[in-house]
Design a protein around this motif. Structure first.
Motif, short mmCIF file in Angstrom:
data_model
loop_
_atom_site.label_atom_id
_atom_site.label_comp_id
_atom_site.label_asym_id
_atom_site.label_seq_id
_atom_site.Cartn_x
_atom_site.Cartn_y
_atom_site.Cartn_z
N ALA A 212 -43.39 -47.85 14.74
CA ALA A 212 -44.69 -47.70 13.49
C ALA A 212 -44.12 -48.54 12.01
O ALA A 212 -45.33 -48.27 11.29
N CYS A 213 -43.17 -48.73 11.93
CA CYS A 213 -42.61 -49.43 10.48
C CYS A 213 -41.82 -50.76 11.28
O CYS A 213 -41.60 -50.84 9.83
N TRP A 214 -42.62 -50.63 12.03
CA TRP A 214 -41.44 -52.90 13.09
C TRP A 214 -41.79 -53.34 11.46
O TRP A 214 -40.88 -54.51 11.83
N THR A 215 -43.09 -53.83 10.70
CA THR A 215 -42.88 -54.87 9.87
C THR A 215 -42.12 -55.16 8.71
O THR A 215 -41.90 -56.06 8.43
N SER A 216 -42.28 -53.57 9.21
CA SER A 216 -41.51 -53.22 7.47
C SER A 216 -40.05 -53.68 7.53
O SER A 216 -39.23 -54.44 6.82
N ILE A 217 -39.85 -53.22 8.58
CA ILE A 217 -38.56 -53.50 8.60
C ILE A 217 -38.20 -55.14 8.80
O ILE A 217 -36.68 -55.82 8.59
N ILE A 218 -38.67 -55.81 10.05
CA ILE A 218 -39.44 -57.31 10.20
C ILE A 218 -38.37 -58.44 9.20
O ILE A 218 -38.18 -59.17 8.46
N TYR A 219 -39.93 -57.83 7.73
CA TYR A 219 -39.66 -58.24 6.32
C TYR A 219 -38.34 -58.04 6.08
O TYR A 219 -38.40 -58.90 5.32
N ALA A 220 -37.93 -56.71 6.08
CA ALA A 220 -36.20 -56.73 4.86
C ALA A 220 -34.89 -57.17 5.90
O ALA A 220 -34.32 -57.76 4.88
N ALA A 221 -35.74 -57.46 6.73
CA ALA A 221 -34.47 -58.08 7.92
C ALA A 221 -34.89 -59.04 8.01
O ALA A 221 -33.54 -59.88 7.61
N VAL A 222 -35.45 -60.46 8.07
CA VAL A 222 -35.23 -61.83 8.18
C VAL A 222 -35.71 -61.92 7.03
O VAL A 222 -35.39 -63.19 6.00
N PHE A 223 -36.69 -61.46 6.28
CA PHE A 223 -36.94 -62.36 4.88
C PHE A 223 -36.41 -62.03 3.34
O PHE A 223 -35.25 -62.45 2.97
N SER A 224 -35.92 -60.59 3.41
CA SER A 224 -35.24 -60.31 1.90
C SER A 224 -33.59 -60.64 2.06
O SER A 224 -32.40 -60.56 1.66
N GLY A 225 -33.72 -60.32 4.10
CA GLY A 225 -31.77 -60.09 4.50
C GLY A 225 -31.37 -61.28 4.79
O GLY A 225 -30.84 -61.62 4.10
N ALA A 226 -32.24 -62.23 5.66
CA ALA A 226 -31.66 -63.31 6.34
C ALA A 226 -31.51 -64.35 5.13
O ALA A 226 -30.68 -65.35 4.72
N MET A 227 -32.59 -64.31 4.34
CA MET A 227 -33.65 -65.81 3.90
C MET A 227 -32.89 -65.12 1.88
O MET A 227 -31.92 -66.51 1.46
N GLY A 228 -33.14 -63.88 1.79
CA GLY A 228 -33.20 -63.23 0.41
C GLY A 228 -31.60 -63.77 -0.43
O GLY A 228 -30.87 -64.22 -0.87
N TYR A 229 -30.62 -63.02 1.11
CA TYR A 229 -29.36 -63.44 0.49
C TYR A 229 -28.23 -64.63 0.85
O TYR A 229 -27.25 -64.40 0.04
N THR A 230 -28.86 -65.54 1.76
CA THR A 230 -28.54 -66.15 2.13
C THR A 230 -29.10 -67.38 0.66
O THR A 230 -28.39 -67.94 -0.17
N LEU A 231 -30.22 -67.21 0.10
CA LEU A 231 -29.98 -68.19 -1.00
C LEU A 231 -29.74 -67.31 -2.10
O LEU A 231 -29.18 -68.09 -2.64
N GLN A 232 -29.19 -66.17 -2.47
CA GLN A 232 -27.99 -65.30 -3.39
C GLN A 232 -26.96 -66.51 -3.46
O GLN A 232 -26.55 -66.65 -4.62
N MET A 233 -26.23 -66.33 -2.36
CA MET A 233 -25.24 -66.89 -2.10
C MET A 233 -25.03 -68.06 -2.12
O MET A 233 -24.35 -68.86 -3.22
N VAL A 234 -26.19 -68.92 -1.82
CA VAL A 234 -26.38 -70.75 -2.23
C VAL A 234 -26.73 -71.13 -3.64
O VAL A 234 -25.55 -71.26 -4.12
N GLY A 235 -26.82 -69.63 -4.31
CA GLY A 235 -27.94 -69.72 -6.03
C GLY A 235 -26.71 -69.62 -6.51
O GLY A 235 -26.51 -70.38 -7.51
N GLN A 236 -25.64 -68.98 -6.83
CA GLN A 236 -25.03 -68.80 -7.13
C GLN A 236 -23.49 -69.12 -7.06
O GLN A 236 -23.16 -69.71 -8.44
N LYS A 237 -23.62 -70.28 -6.57
CA LYS A 237 -22.09 -71.48 -6.17
C LYS A 237 -22.84 -71.92 -7.21
O LYS A 237 -21.77 -72.09 -7.94
N TYR A 238 -23.68 -72.69 -7.82
CA TYR A 238 -24.71 -73.36 -8.81
C TYR A 238 -25.05 -72.57 -10.23
O TYR A 238 -25.44 -73.32 -11.09
#
Length: 295
Positions: A212-238
């Protein structure tokens, strides 16, 4: 493009992705418990990152760079436990407060970061402190209501902001020369491992509720998680950690904008002023410091 500009742009994109996630997280609370949500998003995020790592790290492999797996596993496990704590507190808190409030209060780590780093002996520039002060005023305009009321969800989310500040500091202190994608994949795998027993012991997830909430889980996992936190780690390097926290706190502004566009929530004049002040704070913090010269 200069490294500091590159880092700032990546962190602003990260903030946008995170800001849009608060509505998804709030929606999920009506169907599944917080530990179930954290487990599923962490598991999916780690799978996506592990799958993407060979492609994203191809350049480093061609150059002969091999990651120190022991170091990545240790730091990834530490970051995963910290991140689990922050995400769990955020998901618990959002069940008792609004998505907008959750975004605003989470961004209070902009106040906590310079204070913690100052105690650790790191110098913080004057313009960054001015940016923090302006951002604090903006947050007050966004968060505090006329009756100055604070509910339990707000207090729990405040704890989330405190834990997030340590997550940022640990990344800045130890992850600068590490494989960002691999480290992020490991931290989410660790988060899934920690949340699994808590989910099984305290919650009863069902497949219909999850679907019933699979779209919320996918957004949080793929976009907020996979993309967001990786962007955080790369961005914080600089980027300086205090400046990084200021840029990432813009997620609260994007959360408000997302609520207005997607959910029809209307911002008051005071809230709009708060958004403007927070945007101004991020610009002030990036202005170069003047250094005195010796004739």
């Amino acid at each position: 493009m200069k490294d500091n500009t590159k880092g700032s742009l990546l962190l602003i994109l990260c903030s946008f992705i995170w800001g849009m996630a608060f509505t998804a997280q709030s929606t999920a609370t009506g169907f599944i418990g917080p530990f179930t949500f954290v487990f599923l998003r962490s598991l999916i995020t780690s799978i996506v990152l592990f799958a993407a790592h060979p492609l994203l790290s191809r350049k480093a492999r061609r150059a002969g760079h091999k990651p120190d797996m022991k170091r990545h596993l240790i730091l990834g496990a530490v970051l995963g436990v910290i991140l689990f704590g922050a995400c769990a507190l955020q998901q618990i808190g959002i069940a008792y407060t609004t998505a907008a409030n959750s975004g605003f209060i989470t961004a209070l780590y902009i106040i906590m970061i310079p204070i913690i780093t100052m105690f650790l002996g790191k110098r913080v520039g004057k313009k960054v402190w001015i940016g923090v002060a302006v951002a604090l005023v903006g947050l007050c305009l966004l968060c505090i209501k006329d009756d100055f009321s604070v509910n339990i969800g707000d207090l729990i989310t405040l704890g989330c902001a405190f834990v997030f500040s340590f997550h940022i500091i640990v990344i800045d202190s130890f992850a600068g020369d590490m494989d960002s994608v691999l480290l992020s994949a490991i931290q989410f795998a660790a988060g899934a491992i920690v949340s699994l027993p808590l989910m099984l012991l305290t919650e009863t997830p069902t497949l219909p509720n999850i679907m019933a909430c699979w779209t919320s889980i996918i957004y949080a996992a793929v976009f907020s998680g996979a993309m967001g936190y990786t962007l955080q780690m790369v961005g914080q390097k600089y980027t300086d950690p205090t400046l990084a926290s200021l840029l990432m706190c813009l997620e609260s502004v994007f959360a408000a904008i997302g609520g207005w566009i997607l959910l029809g929530e209307v911002l008051s004049v005071r809230e709009l002023l708060g958004c403007l002040l927070m945007l101004s704070a991020s610009v002030i913090a990036q202005l170069p410091e003047k250094h005195s010269s010796i004739a």
